[in-house]
Design a protein around this motif. Sequence first.
Motif, mmCIF file in Angstrom:
data_model
loop_
_atom_site.group_PDB
_atom_site.id
_atom_site.type_symbol
_atom_site.label_atom_id
_atom_site.label_comp_id
_atom_site.label_asym_id
_atom_site.label_seq_id
_atom_site.Cartn_x
_atom_site.Cartn_y
_atom_site.Cartn_z
ATOM 1 N N LEU A 10 0.835 -1.197 0.000
ATOM 2 C CA LEU A 10 0.000 0.000 0.000
ATOM 3 C C LEU A 10 0.876 1.257 0.000
ATOM 4 O O LEU A 10 0.651 2.171 -0.795
ATOM 5 C CB LEU A 10 -0.945 0.010 1.205
ATOM 6 C CG LEU A 10 -1.843 1.237 1.326
ATOM 7 C CD1 LEU A 10 -2.823 1.317 0.160
ATOM 8 C CD2 LEU A 10 -2.584 1.230 2.656
ATOM 9 N N PRO A 51 -7.853 2.570 -3.178
ATOM 10 C CA PRO A 51 -7.496 2.125 -1.821
ATOM 11 C C PRO A 51 -8.711 1.861 -0.924
ATOM 12 O O PRO A 51 -8.636 1.047 -0.007
ATOM 13 C CB PRO A 51 -6.651 3.275 -1.268
ATOM 14 C CG PRO A 51 -6.063 3.916 -2.477
ATOM 15 C CD PRO A 51 -7.142 3.817 -3.529
ATOM 16 N N SER A 52 -9.839 2.509 -1.194
ATOM 17 C CA SER A 52 -11.022 2.308 -0.351
ATOM 18 C C SER A 52 -11.667 0.943 -0.575
ATOM 19 O O SER A 52 -12.579 0.576 0.154
ATOM 20 C CB SER A 52 -12.052 3.417 -0.590
ATOM 21 O OG SER A 52 -12.612 3.312 -1.884
ATOM 22 N N TRP A 53 -11.193 0.193 -1.539
ATOM 23 C CA TRP A 53 -11.710 -1.158 -1.765
ATOM 24 C C TRP A 53 -11.142 -2.152 -0.750
ATOM 25 O O TRP A 53 -11.704 -3.222 -0.552
ATOM 26 C CB TRP A 53 -11.371 -1.650 -3.157
ATOM 27 C CG TRP A 53 -11.901 -0.844 -4.292
ATOM 28 C CD1 TRP A 53 -12.696 0.268 -4.243
ATOM 29 C CD2 TRP A 53 -11.652 -1.074 -5.677
ATOM 30 N NE1 TRP A 53 -12.951 0.738 -5.502
ATOM 31 C CE2 TRP A 53 -12.321 -0.071 -6.410
ATOM 32 C CE3 TRP A 53 -10.925 -2.018 -6.371
ATOM 33 C CZ2 TRP A 53 -12.288 -0.005 -7.800
ATOM 34 C CZ3 TRP A 53 -10.887 -1.953 -7.742
ATOM 35 C CH2 TRP A 53 -11.570 -0.959 -8.452
ATOM 36 N N LEU A 54 -10.039 -1.814 -0.117
ATOM 37 C CA LEU A 54 -9.376 -2.740 0.803
ATOM 38 C C LEU A 54 -10.305 -3.297 1.883
ATOM 39 O O LEU A 54 -10.282 -4.511 2.130
ATOM 40 C CB LEU A 54 -8.148 -2.075 1.416
ATOM 41 C CG LEU A 54 -7.206 -2.991 2.195
ATOM 42 C CD1 LEU A 54 -6.630 -4.088 1.307
ATOM 43 C CD2 LEU A 54 -6.079 -2.183 2.801
ATOM 44 N N THR A 58 -11.017 -7.469 2.469
ATOM 45 C CA THR A 58 -10.450 -8.115 3.655
ATOM 46 C C THR A 58 -11.480 -8.457 4.725
ATOM 47 O O THR A 58 -11.147 -9.122 5.691
ATOM 48 C CB THR A 58 -9.374 -7.217 4.294
ATOM 49 O OG1 THR A 58 -9.950 -5.956 4.630
ATOM 50 C CG2 THR A 58 -8.206 -7.019 3.359
ATOM 51 N N ARG A 91 -9.296 5.100 4.847
ATOM 52 C CA ARG A 91 -10.067 3.861 5.029
ATOM 53 C C ARG A 91 -9.184 2.628 4.883
ATOM 54 O O ARG A 91 -9.308 1.666 5.650
ATOM 55 C CB ARG A 91 -11.224 3.815 4.038
ATOM 56 C CG ARG A 91 -12.298 4.840 4.377
ATOM 57 C CD ARG A 91 -13.396 4.917 3.348
ATOM 58 N NE ARG A 91 -14.037 3.629 3.143
ATOM 59 C CZ ARG A 91 -14.795 3.338 2.090
ATOM 60 N NH1 ARG A 91 -15.004 4.240 1.153
ATOM 61 N NH2 ARG A 91 -15.349 2.164 1.971
ATOM 62 N N ALA A 92 -8.273 2.652 3.930
ATOM 63 C CA ALA A 92 -7.365 1.512 3.739
ATOM 64 C C ALA A 92 -6.443 1.353 4.941
ATOM 65 O O ALA A 92 -6.236 0.237 5.437
ATOM 66 C CB ALA A 92 -6.562 1.700 2.457
ATOM 67 N N GLU A 93 -5.894 2.465 5.423
ATOM 68 C CA GLU A 93 -4.987 2.401 6.568
ATOM 69 C C GLU A 93 -5.715 1.958 7.834
ATOM 70 O O GLU A 93 -5.174 1.177 8.621
ATOM 71 C CB GLU A 93 -4.298 3.741 6.765
ATOM 72 C CG GLU A 93 -3.274 4.011 5.671
ATOM 73 C CD GLU A 93 -2.629 5.369 5.748
ATOM 74 O OE1 GLU A 93 -3.197 6.280 6.403
ATOM 75 O OE2 GLU A 93 -1.556 5.541 5.140
ATOM 76 N N THR A 95 -8.212 -0.025 7.920
ATOM 77 C CA THR A 95 -8.426 -1.462 7.753
ATOM 78 C C THR A 95 -7.174 -2.229 8.140
ATOM 79 O O THR A 95 -7.247 -3.212 8.896
ATOM 80 C CB THR A 95 -8.814 -1.781 6.295
ATOM 81 O OG1 THR A 95 -10.041 -1.115 6.003
ATOM 82 C CG2 THR A 95 -8.980 -3.275 6.087
#
Length: 108
Positions: A10, A51-54, A58, A91-93, A95
């Motif tokens: 990432l 990145p917001s798809w992470l 998961t 949002r990715a971070e 997660t």
Amino acid sequence: MTLPLLRQQLDAELATTRPVLAAVTGAPLAWKPHEASFSLGRLAMHVATIPSWLPAFTRGPSYDMGAGGPGPAIPTSIAEILTAHDDAVRRAEETLDTIDEASLAEPW
């Protein structure tokens, strides 16, 4: 073991993505390379929000790409694209900060 690799990947992607999105500054967001193509602005918004798809990838045993809706919003400014990117990164971070290795090891 997987979590540090995801964080590393990432971070590497984000180091490239932000400067590419910033390069769109001043470009005509409505421009399309072909009549059937998405506009430059919509393509930039697509890249900005990846990145917001992470969380979706998961947090469950599968992901249906067709269930995601109509696609990214059509932006009117580079500021809107960069704000969307900042939100997607957050949002990715979040997660990666809250998921554990056991969850990542489950079959997908």
